[in-house]
Design a protein around this motif. Structure first.
Motif, mmCIF file in Angstrom:
data_model
loop_
_atom_site.group_PDB
_atom_site.id
_atom_site.type_symbol
_atom_site.label_atom_id
_atom_site.label_comp_id
_atom_site.label_asym_id
_atom_site.label_seq_id
_atom_site.Cartn_x
_atom_site.Cartn_y
_atom_site.Cartn_z
ATOM 1 N N LEU A 185 -6.595 3.734 -0.389
ATOM 2 C CA LEU A 185 -6.211 2.623 0.489
ATOM 3 C C LEU A 185 -5.595 1.504 -0.330
ATOM 4 O O LEU A 185 -6.062 0.365 -0.312
ATOM 5 C CB LEU A 185 -7.435 2.077 1.236
ATOM 6 N N GLY A 186 -4.538 1.806 -1.074
ATOM 7 C CA GLY A 186 -3.850 0.800 -1.882
ATOM 8 C C GLY A 186 -2.722 0.155 -1.116
ATOM 9 O O GLY A 186 -2.788 0.004 0.107
ATOM 10 N N ALA A 206 -10.968 6.928 2.156
ATOM 11 C CA ALA A 206 -11.713 6.960 0.885
ATOM 12 C C ALA A 206 -10.911 6.241 -0.182
ATOM 13 O O ALA A 206 -9.676 6.270 -0.178
ATOM 14 C CB ALA A 206 -11.959 8.399 0.452
ATOM 15 N N ASP A 207 -11.641 5.570 -1.062
ATOM 16 C CA ASP A 207 -11.014 4.947 -2.221
ATOM 17 C C ASP A 207 -12.086 4.866 -3.311
ATOM 18 O O ASP A 207 -13.276 5.002 -3.016
ATOM 19 C CB ASP A 207 -10.473 3.546 -1.882
ATOM 20 N N CYS A 241 -2.626 9.388 -0.519
ATOM 21 C CA CYS A 241 -1.955 8.120 -0.858
ATOM 22 C C CYS A 241 -2.552 7.536 -2.136
ATOM 23 O O CYS A 241 -2.599 6.316 -2.308
ATOM 24 C CB CYS A 241 -2.102 7.122 0.281
HETATM 25 P P1 NAD Z 1 -1.938 1.735 -5.339
HETATM 26 O O1 NAD Z 1 -2.326 1.841 -6.758
HETATM 27 O O2 NAD Z 1 -1.782 0.399 -4.708
HETATM 28 O O3 NAD Z 1 -2.985 2.539 -4.426
HETATM 29 C C1 NAD Z 1 -3.592 3.728 -4.806
HETATM 30 C C2 NAD Z 1 -5.045 3.665 -4.316
HETATM 31 O O4 NAD Z 1 -5.660 4.947 -4.538
HETATM 32 C C3 NAD Z 1 -5.877 2.630 -5.058
HETATM 33 O O5 NAD Z 1 -6.547 1.792 -4.127
HETATM 34 C C4 NAD Z 1 -6.870 3.473 -5.871
HETATM 35 O O6 NAD Z 1 -8.101 2.829 -6.051
HETATM 36 C C5 NAD Z 1 -6.978 4.704 -5.009
HETATM 37 N N1 NAD Z 1 -7.461 5.906 -5.688
HETATM 38 C C6 NAD Z 1 -7.221 6.301 -6.960
HETATM 39 N N2 NAD Z 1 -7.837 7.467 -7.199
HETATM 40 C C7 NAD Z 1 -8.448 7.822 -6.049
HETATM 41 C C8 NAD Z 1 -9.235 8.929 -5.660
HETATM 42 N N3 NAD Z 1 -9.542 9.921 -6.500
HETATM 43 N N4 NAD Z 1 -9.718 8.986 -4.391
HETATM 44 C C9 NAD Z 1 -9.434 7.999 -3.518
HETATM 45 N N5 NAD Z 1 -8.704 6.900 -3.839
HETATM 46 C C10 NAD Z 1 -8.213 6.832 -5.082
HETATM 47 O O7 NAD Z 1 -0.606 2.607 -5.195
HETATM 48 P P2 NAD Z 1 0.423 2.571 -3.992
HETATM 49 O O8 NAD Z 1 1.564 1.698 -4.324
HETATM 50 O O9 NAD Z 1 -0.311 2.413 -2.706
HETATM 51 O O10 NAD Z 1 0.983 4.078 -4.079
HETATM 52 C C11 NAD Z 1 0.193 5.163 -3.644
HETATM 53 C C12 NAD Z 1 0.873 6.477 -4.014
HETATM 54 O O11 NAD Z 1 2.177 6.513 -3.395
HETATM 55 C C13 NAD Z 1 1.143 6.646 -5.508
HETATM 56 O O12 NAD Z 1 1.028 8.016 -5.830
HETATM 57 C C14 NAD Z 1 2.577 6.197 -5.676
HETATM 58 O O13 NAD Z 1 3.197 6.824 -6.791
HETATM 59 C C15 NAD Z 1 3.188 6.680 -4.379
HETATM 60 N N6 NAD Z 1 4.374 5.920 -3.964
HETATM 61 C C16 NAD Z 1 4.299 4.575 -3.791
HETATM 62 C C17 NAD Z 1 5.423 3.870 -3.392
HETATM 63 C C18 NAD Z 1 5.374 2.381 -3.182
HETATM 64 O O14 NAD Z 1 6.347 1.833 -2.628
HETATM 65 N N7 NAD Z 1 4.316 1.710 -3.536
HETATM 66 C C19 NAD Z 1 6.632 4.551 -3.178
HETATM 67 C C20 NAD Z 1 6.674 5.938 -3.332
HETATM 68 C C21 NAD Z 1 5.528 6.612 -3.735
#
Ligand code: NAD
Length: 349
Positions: A185-186, A206-207, A241
């Motif tokens: 939930l990022g 889950a996070d 995610c």
């Molecule tokens: P973020 O770091 O804000 O969120 C990721 C979340 O996942 C965090 O809250 C973290 O605590 C949680 N997490 C880590 N390991 C975990 C696990 N084992 N179980 C459950 N939760 C877990 O990242 P984001 O910007 O939200 O990006 C999420 C995914 O999407 C990444 O893989 C990123 O590469 C991809 N992505 C993001 C963007 C963007 O615009 N931010 C664009 C394309 C792809």
């Protein structure tokens, strides 16, 4: 190992090794393919153990950007840059300006943006030396809100559109009452949860950190589960995610959901798992198609665009996925394989 013999080398057009003695900068810029336009891709700073590890990453990631840009119908190719070093220890304004000069020296063949280990402030320093830096300012937001340069709202909206389309394709229904498990939930995951909640979905989340989980429980009526359980729940959809490679053999064996549609990059531990998912009747939304909202956002911030044009472009993700799903069914192929071949039709001469 030489670049041309490297296992990740895939007809890359240009690979530049950049060294600046004064600041200690060691970086590699790779342009994979620029048939559709200048190569766009983030600049990552990471404490790579060796220059070969950095080369591996930049070759693989720049290729991925070509496929992502092509499937998002951008007039943009695929590129990436990596700086070798710990961003908390080795980064300096002078080093970033030196990196900007290397980007500038490619005369627009590569356009740099944010990635791991880099911030908007870092890009602004690079932009002091180069006009080919994206993501330093933003003018458009798909919902008309203030744009702050963070592409995550667009990524989340694109994933929501893609997930909704996937549910429609698989179940022939909307999202009302659908059980959806979100892993992570990022920045993207939480916003996705908000969209899904508005459409009446039942959420499981889950996070590894508690803050956003509490918020999701009280504000979105979500059920909190442990990170170990999230992919095994008896739900309709799982939305990865968090990190990459969470869809592996073991996870697929325990999966009860019939749709996988989430934001994470490189969700499949190996490409051939797409076939296993197909055999099991699980619809997989190829990651670089459904999560292209971020790059679509960055693209629109660079051109003369509008909030409406950005929104319409993000919503095309649904249509693209539908085309992939139909072709995959017609040809009895995995959706990730079909996505790759459609992308290649667009960028291969
Ligand atoms: P973020 O770091 O804000 O969120 C990721 C979340 O996942 C965090 O809250 C973290 O605590 C949680 N997490 C880590 N390991 C975990 C696990 N084992 N179980 C459950 N939760 C877990 O990242 P984001 O910007 O939200 O990006 C999420 C995914 O999407 C990444 O893989 C990123 O590469 C991809 N992505 C993001 C963007 C963007 O615009 N931010 C664009 C394309 C792809």
């Amino acid at each position: 190992m030489s670049v041309f013999d490297h296992i990740e080398f895939d007809e890359h057009e240009h690979v530049a090794f950049c060294h600046d003695k004064e600041t200690g900068l060691k970086a590699i810029i790779a342009v994979h393919n620029s048939y559709l336009g200048p190569a766009l891709g983030g600049c990552r700073m990471w404490p790579y153990a060796s220059s070969d590890e950095a080369l591996n990453d930049v070759l693989r990631l720049s290729k991925g950007m070509t496929y992502k840009a092509a499937m998002a119908n951008l007039h943009q190719g695929g590129g990436k840059a990596v700086i070798i070093g710990d961003p908390r220890v080795h980064k300096s304004p002078e080093m970033l300006r030196a990196m900007g000069r290397f980007v500038e020296s490619l005369n627009g063949k590569y356009i740099s943006a944010e990635d791991s280990g880099m911030s908007v402030c870092d890009l602004q320093l690079m932009a002091q030396e180069s006009t080919y830096i994206a993501g330093t300012k933003a003018s458009y937001h798909f919902a008309g809100e203030e744009a702050d340069g963070n592409p995550s709202p667009s990524t989340a909206y694109g994933v929501f559109i893609g997930l909704r389309e996937s549910v429609k394709y698989k179940f022939g229904t909307d999202l009302q009452g659908k059980k959806i498990a979100i892993q992570g939930l990022g920045h993207v995951g939480y916003r996705l949860a908000e969209h899904l909640h508005r459409e009446g979905a039942e959420l499981y989340v889950a996070d590894i950190y508690p803050e956003s989980l509490e918020r999701a429980k009280t504000q979105l009526n979500a059920t909190v589960v442990s990170p170990h359980e999230i992919l095994q729940l008896d739900v309709d959809v799982v939305a990865p995610c968090a990190m990459g490679a969470t869809i592996n053999h073991q996870a697929i064996g325990q999966l009860k959901a019939q749709v996988i549609a989430g934001a994470a990059n490189n969700q499949l531990a190996t490409e051939n798992l797409g076939e296993l998912l197909r055999d099991k009747g699980i619809l997989y939304a190829p990651d670089y198609v459904i999560n292209a909202g971020g790059i679509i956002d960055i693209y629109h911030q660079q051109i003369s665009s509008s909030n409406e044009a950005l929104k319409a472009h993000l919503e095309k993700i649904g249509q693209t996925l539908n085309e992939i799903y139909m072709r995959a069914d017609e040809q009895n192929l995995a959706t990730n394989i079909v996505a790759n071949s459609i992308a290649e039709e667009k960028f291969k001469k």
